[in-house]
Scaffold this motif. Structure first.
Motif, PDB file in Angstrom:
ATOM      1  N   ALA A 143      25.201   7.023  -1.890  1.00 31.66           N
ATOM      2  CA  ALA A 143      24.704   5.688  -2.215  1.00 31.66           C
ATOM      3  C   ALA A 143      23.198   5.582  -2.028  1.00 31.66           C
ATOM      4  CB  ALA A 143      25.419   4.645  -1.357  1.00 31.66           C
ATOM      5  N   GLY A 144      22.677   6.260  -1.004  1.00 36.60           N
ATOM      6  CA  GLY A 144      21.232   6.247  -0.780  1.00 36.60           C
ATOM      7  C   GLY A 144      20.476   6.952  -1.889  1.00 36.60           C
ATOM      8  N   GLY A 145      20.999   8.089  -2.333  1.00 35.70           N
ATOM      9  CA  GLY A 145      20.366   8.801  -3.443  1.00 35.70           C
ATOM     10  C   GLY A 145      20.365   7.981  -4.714  1.00 35.70           C
ATOM     11  N   ALA A 146      21.468   7.255  -4.949  1.00 36.31           N
ATOM     12  CA  ALA A 146      21.540   6.392  -6.130  1.00 36.31           C
ATOM     13  C   ALA A 146      20.521   5.266  -6.041  1.00 36.31           C
ATOM     14  CB  ALA A 146      22.951   5.825  -6.278  1.00 36.31           C
ATOM     15  N   ALA A 147      20.346   4.702  -4.835  1.00 39.11           N
ATOM     16  CA  ALA A 147      19.389   3.609  -4.654  1.00 39.11           C
ATOM     17  C   ALA A 147      17.963   4.081  -4.904  1.00 39.11           C
ATOM     18  CB  ALA A 147      19.508   3.028  -3.250  1.00 39.11           C
ATOM     19  N   VAL A 148      17.641   5.277  -4.442  1.00 42.26           N
ATOM     20  CA  VAL A 148      16.297   5.824  -4.654  1.00 42.26           C
ATOM     21  C   VAL A 148      16.047   6.040  -6.142  1.00 42.26           C
ATOM     22  CG1 VAL A 148      14.804   7.827  -4.265  1.00 42.26           C
ATOM     23  CG2 VAL A 148      16.163   6.899  -2.376  1.00 42.26           C
ATOM     24  N   CYS A 149      17.025   6.630  -6.835  1.00 42.79           N
ATOM     25  CA  CYS A 149      16.886   6.879  -8.269  1.00 42.79           C
ATOM     26  C   CYS A 149      16.710   5.568  -9.033  1.00 42.79           C
ATOM     27  CB  CYS A 149      18.110   7.641  -8.782  1.00 42.79           C
ATOM     28  SG  CYS A 149      18.090   7.998 -10.547  1.00 42.79           S
ATOM     29  N   GLU A 150      17.550   4.598  -8.733  1.00 40.14           N
ATOM     30  CA  GLU A 150      17.466   3.301  -9.409  1.00 40.14           C
ATOM     31  C   GLU A 150      16.117   2.639  -9.166  1.00 40.14           C
ATOM     32  OE1 GLU A 150      19.867  -0.997  -9.551  1.00 40.14           O
ATOM     33  OE2 GLU A 150      20.588   0.644  -8.285  1.00 40.14           O
ATOM     34  N   HIS A 151      15.609   2.750  -7.946  1.00 43.65           N
ATOM     35  CA  HIS A 151      14.319   2.148  -7.600  1.00 43.65           C
ATOM     36  C   HIS A 151      13.188   2.783  -8.403  1.00 43.65           C
ATOM     37  CE1 HIS A 151      11.310   0.194  -5.079  1.00 43.65           C
ATOM     38  NE2 HIS A 151      10.734   1.368  -4.898  1.00 43.65           N
ATOM     39  N   LEU A 152      13.174   4.105  -8.486  1.00 45.73           N
ATOM     40  CA  LEU A 152      12.096   4.789  -9.200  1.00 45.73           C
ATOM     41  C   LEU A 152      12.137   4.482 -10.694  1.00 45.73           C
ATOM     42  CD1 LEU A 152      11.963   8.302  -7.475  1.00 45.73           C
ATOM     43  CD2 LEU A 152      10.794   6.186  -6.853  1.00 45.73           C
ATOM     44  N   LEU A 153      13.348   4.378 -11.253  1.00 40.26           N
ATOM     45  CA  LEU A 153      13.468   4.035 -12.665  1.00 40.26           C
ATOM     46  C   LEU A 153      13.064   2.580 -12.910  1.00 40.26           C
ATOM     47  CD1 LEU A 153      16.847   5.817 -13.510  1.00 40.26           C
ATOM     48  CD2 LEU A 153      14.620   6.385 -14.488  1.00 40.26           C
ATOM     49  N   ALA A 154      13.502   1.684 -12.023  1.00 41.48           N
ATOM     50  CA  ALA A 154      13.205   0.258 -12.194  1.00 41.48           C
ATOM     51  C   ALA A 154      11.713  -0.026 -12.067  1.00 41.48           C
ATOM     52  CB  ALA A 154      13.982  -0.563 -11.168  1.00 41.48           C
ATOM     53  N   ARG A 155      11.033   0.697 -11.191  1.00 38.71           N
ATOM     54  CA  ARG A 155       9.591   0.493 -11.021  1.00 38.71           C
ATOM     55  C   ARG A 155       8.765   1.152 -12.109  1.00 38.71           C
ATOM     56  NH1 ARG A 155       8.128  -1.255  -5.803  1.00 38.71           N
ATOM     57  NH2 ARG A 155       6.045  -1.444  -6.713  1.00 38.71           N
ATOM     58  N   GLY A 156       9.422   1.946 -12.950  1.00 39.40           N
ATOM     59  CA  GLY A 156       8.691   2.650 -14.000  1.00 39.40           C
ATOM     60  C   GLY A 156       7.950   3.868 -13.496  1.00 39.40           C
ATOM     61  N   TRP A 157       8.290   4.335 -12.309  1.00 37.68           N
ATOM     62  CA  TRP A 157       7.652   5.534 -11.763  1.00 37.68           C
ATOM     63  C   TRP A 157       8.261   6.796 -12.370  1.00 37.68           C
ATOM     64  CZ3 TRP A 157       7.628   4.153  -5.797  1.00 37.68           C
ATOM     65  CH2 TRP A 157       6.814   3.015  -5.618  1.00 37.68           C
ATOM     66  N   VAL A 158       9.514   6.676 -12.768  1.00 33.60           N
ATOM     67  CA  VAL A 158      10.229   7.753 -13.447  1.00 33.60           C
ATOM     68  C   VAL A 158      10.854   7.146 -14.694  1.00 33.60           C
ATOM     69  CG1 VAL A 158      12.209   9.320 -13.308  1.00 33.60           C
ATOM     70  CG2 VAL A 158      10.678   9.076 -11.336  1.00 33.60           C
ATOM     71  N   THR A 159      10.860   7.893 -15.784  1.00 34.85           N
ATOM     72  CA  THR A 159      11.435   7.390 -17.030  1.00 34.85           C
ATOM     73  C   THR A 159      12.289   8.462 -17.673  1.00 34.85           C
ATOM     74  OG1 THR A 159      10.901   6.278 -19.120  1.00 34.85           O
ATOM     75  CG2 THR A 159       9.516   8.136 -18.508  1.00 34.85           C
ATOM     76  N   ARG A 160      13.253   8.032 -18.453  1.00 29.68           N
ATOM     77  CA  ARG A 160      14.111   8.982 -19.151  1.00 29.68           C
ATOM     78  C   ARG A 160      13.376   9.600 -20.332  1.00 29.68           C
ATOM     79  NH1 ARG A 160      19.309   8.907 -17.417  1.00 29.68           N
ATOM     80  NH2 ARG A 160      19.996   7.090 -16.218  1.00 29.68           N
ATOM     81  N   VAL A 161      13.730  10.835 -20.630  1.00 35.30           N
ATOM     82  CA  VAL A 161      13.157  11.553 -21.762  1.00 35.30           C
ATOM     83  C   VAL A 161      14.214  11.614 -22.852  1.00 35.30           C
ATOM     84  CG1 VAL A 161      12.150  13.711 -22.572  1.00 35.30           C
ATOM     85  CG2 VAL A 161      11.706  12.926 -20.226  1.00 35.30           C
ATOM     86  N   GLY A 162      14.013  10.894 -23.936  1.00 36.30           N
ATOM     87  CA  GLY A 162      14.997  10.888 -25.013  1.00 36.30           C
ATOM     88  C   GLY A 162      16.287  10.214 -24.583  1.00 36.30           C
ATOM     89  N   THR A 163      17.403  10.736 -25.092  1.00 39.98           N
ATOM     90  CA  THR A 163      18.709  10.128 -24.819  1.00 39.98           C
ATOM     91  C   THR A 163      19.554  10.954 -23.865  1.00 39.98           C
ATOM     92  OG1 THR A 163      19.653  11.240 -26.757  1.00 39.98           O
ATOM     93  CG2 THR A 163      18.759   9.014 -27.085  1.00 39.98           C
ATOM     94  N   GLY A 164      19.021  12.034 -23.331  1.00 41.77           N
ATOM     95  CA  GLY A 164      19.804  12.893 -22.462  1.00 41.77           C
ATOM     96  C   GLY A 164      19.586  12.602 -20.987  1.00 41.77           C
TER      97      GLY A 164
END
Length: 228
Positions: free
Chosen positions: A182-203
């Motif tokens: 759950a902690g790893g999921a929260a960190v990932c969600e936070h980085l994506l939500a803040r725009g610090w990390v973004t998805r590349v394409g559709t994969g």
């Protein structure tokens, strides 16, 4: 659990198409049968037959919305099973046949989602940074420190989850464990939500953005993995 039951489960994944579907669904998102068919290079009718088997076995769940049928991995335990099986593959992959394949493979190795948490060099670097900054301890398995719990509280109310807060997930490209749970999921969600990390394409591939490169360096210190 009996031997025949385990054999039936293993047989479900002992098929190129079904294994390809499960690996694609590690991005944590819902896919249509048509999207998975195109991804695996099989006919829609063939994909439907394979999906019926995976859903019936409880590895996938399905949801219908209008005319579309969406499927996703049933839960984090299934994602962990797929990722850890992949980690047992030989470390030296076959040479990429095309530039596109080579580029996609390099992007996945650099950073990707593993169901709902970060993996690849980026995921391992975030895990190392959490430990280096005193937020995570691996002394007796993965556990957030008191400082780490306070930091997590600012991201999401994850301690109410029935999932483990922190666990190690063996990374199939880095051959080291990255943070899951759950902690790893929260960190990932936070980085994506803040725009610090973004998805590349559709994969599954993700990358650090220029804003994220600065923010992660401020938060965790310099690391080549933060290079945008």
């Amino acid at each position: 659990m009996t031997g025949p039951a385990l054999a039936r489960l293993a047989a479900l994944l002992a098929d190129d198409t079904r294994a390809t579907f499960c690996l694609a669904l590690l991005d944590g998102r819902a896919w249509t049968a048509g999207e998975l068919a195109g991804h695996a290079g099989v006919a829609p009718a063939t994909a439907t037959g394979h999906l019926h088997k995976l859903v019936a076995a409880g590895l996938l769940t399905e949801q219908r919305q209008g005319r579309h049928r969406y499927v996703r991995l049933a839960d984090a335990r299934v994602a962990q099973l797929i990722e850890e099986l992949a980690a047992h593959l030989p470390p030296v992959a076959a040479p990429a046949r095309t530039l596109r394949t080579a580029t996609a493979s390099a992007a996945l190795a650099r950073g990707r989602t593993c169901y709902d948490h970060l993996a690849g060099r980026l995921g391992v670097a975030v895990t190392d940074a959490l430990e280096r900054t005193g937020r995570l301890s691996r002394a007796t398995g993965f556990a957030f420190t008191p400082a780490g719990l306070r930091w997590l509280d600012g991201l999401a109310p994850v301690r109410a989850s029935r999932r483990p807060l922190a666990r190690g997930c063996l990374d199939w490209t880095e051959r080291r464990e990255h943070l899951a749970g759950a902690g790893g999921a929260a960190v990932c969600e936070h980085l994506l939500a803040r725009g610090w990390v973004t998805r590349v394409g559709t994969g599954r591939a993700v990358r650090v953005t220029p804003t994220g490169s600065t923010a992660l360096a401020d938060l965790f210190g310099a690391d080549p993995a933060w290079t945008a």
